[in-house]
Every structure is written in C-alpha cells, then in structure tokens.
Design a protein around this motif. Structure first.
Motif, short mmCIF file in Angstrom:
data_model
loop_
_atom_site.label_atom_id
_atom_site.label_comp_id
_atom_site.label_asym_id
_atom_site.label_seq_id
_atom_site.Cartn_x
_atom_site.Cartn_y
_atom_site.Cartn_z
N THR A 1 -82.89 8.18 -55.14
CA THR A 1 -82.75 7.60 -54.11
C THR A 1 -82.16 8.47 -52.63
O THR A 1 -81.02 8.72 -53.03
N ASN B 1 -93.29 4.98 -50.67
CA ASN B 1 -92.28 4.43 -50.04
C ASN B 1 -92.90 3.68 -48.84
O ASN B 1 -92.23 3.26 -47.74
N THR C 1 -91.30 0.58 -47.67
CA THR C 1 -90.05 0.74 -46.82
C THR C 1 -90.33 1.27 -45.58
O THR C 1 -89.77 0.94 -44.39
N ILE D 1 -82.56 3.66 -43.94
CA ILE D 1 -83.39 3.31 -45.02
C ILE D 1 -83.31 4.16 -46.41
O ILE D 1 -83.00 5.52 -46.05
N LYS D 2 -83.76 3.47 -47.38
CA LYS D 2 -83.59 4.39 -48.62
C LYS D 2 -84.88 4.60 -49.20
O LYS D 2 -85.83 3.42 -49.22
#
Length: 246
Positions: free
Chosen positions: A56, A85, A88, A100-101
């Motif tokens: 992550t 991702n 996200t 953001i991760k």
C-alpha cells in the motif's frame, strides 16, 4: 412565460485548463494535472504489505502513476497500476491526489543496464499518454432528475445562475414534470404562441434565450430548462427567485 423582455447575449465563462483542486481537510491544493502537485515535495511512502506481497503506497505531492510504477519497478507499468487502483484514482489517470492510498502489485524482473535508456524513453512516452488520457464523458439519466442535472452543468459553463431546487420547484408548478405539456387556453395560446415544455416557454422566448449546444426543439427537456433559466436570470436574477407565473 411572457415573450416581452430584452434579449441578451448568452453569458459565457472561460475554463482554466490544466488545473484541478483537491481538498485536504481545511486546506485546498491547486494541482497541475502533471501529477499530484509540484515537484520537490515530500516523497510518498509505502504504508503496508499484504500476504500476497502487494504494497500500500500513500501518494505524495509530485507523484504520478508513471513515476510510482517506474520507481517501484512494477510489473505492467503505470497502466496495470491504474487498472488495479481505478476505483481510487477515478477516470483520469493523469491526476492523482496526495494522501490517497494505492495498491502496488508485483515487481518486474530487473532490467539489464543496456536497456535502461530505451526503458526510460518508453516511460516518458507512457507518461505523455497517461497525462493526455481523456476522462470518461459524463452521462445523465433520461428522467427529470437527469434533465435538471444536465441543464445545471450547461448553465454553469455559460454563467447562468440557478439551483436544482429552484428548477424542480418551478417545473412541478408549470408542467408537473411533463416535457410535452402545452397550454392551449391562455392569452399566449390565443395569440398563437402557446407555452410549451417543462417550464412552459413560448417559442419567441425560447428562440431569444436558447443556449448554444442545446436542441432547437423547445420540447427538448434540457433545452427547455436551460432557455427558461436563461430568461429567468435576465428578468429576475435567477430561476430561484421565481415563485409564480413568469
């Protein structure tokens, strides 16, 4: 809706290209689409590793998907990183926001030194592709809610004021939400110009306040709403100020 009133030139606003705004708590970041923000900021850091060896990563200012994929030697490059991702990142791979991760996948095998130059050139080419990717076109539902929302987006581009509540309230009074509604009994109808559509616009007013980019058919829901709001803005300041026959 009366036909009288001065015609006015449709208002327009210019759009600033290449800038996005992201909120981070109480602060606001102005972000170039070239990455998370300006270069020279703190580096992002891996936050955690899973049992499957994925990591992550917390995005920092100055990051881009291409940069992250290259620095972590990710298999599949930035495209695979974006694919993993997308929920996200959103629809624009050229813009990622600090904080953001991201889930980083497996690493690529180490590249021989002789191929690094060509690999770097490929990375730069991929970065240009990512930054020029076109976001998905916004879609609207084919009902009253969708028509109002689409009209509001068009109005925003032309500087026409109005709110969802103000538009909806007036539509329900004028037509009960029927885009094919027509008034065949009032003075306008007797004069040969009956009021039509969701916001009961007569043809001369529709023609005078029609907004470029919408249909020329006054029964078209989006065109009808947008023209009526343009008229209301000219006469009353905003459709929100209209609470009766106008």
């Amino acid at each position: 809706m009366p036909a009288k009133g001065k015609h006015r030139r449709i208002k327009s606003i210019s759009l600033t290209r290449g800038i996005a705004v992201a909120g981070t708590g109480a602060a606001v970041l102005v972000l170039p689409v070239l990455g998370a923000t300006s270069a020279g900021a703190a580096q992002g850091v891996p936050a955690a590793k899973s049992a499957a060896a994925s990591t992550t990563y917390v995005v920092a200012q100055g990051d881009s998907l291409v940069k992250i994929a290259r620095e972590h030697s990710l298999s599949g490059g930035w495209k695979k990183l974006y694919q993993d991702n997308r929920a996200t990142v959103g629809d624009n791979p050229g813009l990622i926001h600090p904080g953001i991760k991201l889930t980083l996948g497996t690493k690529s095998p180490a590249k021989p030194a002789a191929t690094r130059t060509s690999a770097e050139r490929a990375d730069r080419s991929e970065q240009r592709t990512a930054l020029t990717a076109t976001p998905a076109k916004k879609t609207y539902t084919n009902n009253l809610d969708g028509w109002i929302k689409e009209s509001l987006d068009i109005m925003a581009k032309h500087g026409i004021p109005g709110s969802y509540e103000g538009i909806h309230r007036n539509i329900m009074r004028e037509s009960s939400g029927n885009p094919l509604a027509i008034n065949n009994w009032d003075s306008n109808a007797v004069a040969g110009t009956p009021s039509k559509g969701l916001l009961q616009v007569i043809d001369p007013t529709f023609a005078a306040y029609h907004v470029a980019g919408t249909s020329m058919n006054s029964y078209d829901p989006v065109a009808n709403i947008t023209a009526a709001c343009n008229y209301a803005a000219d006469k009353y300041g905003s459709i929100d100020n209209v609470n009766g026959a106008y």
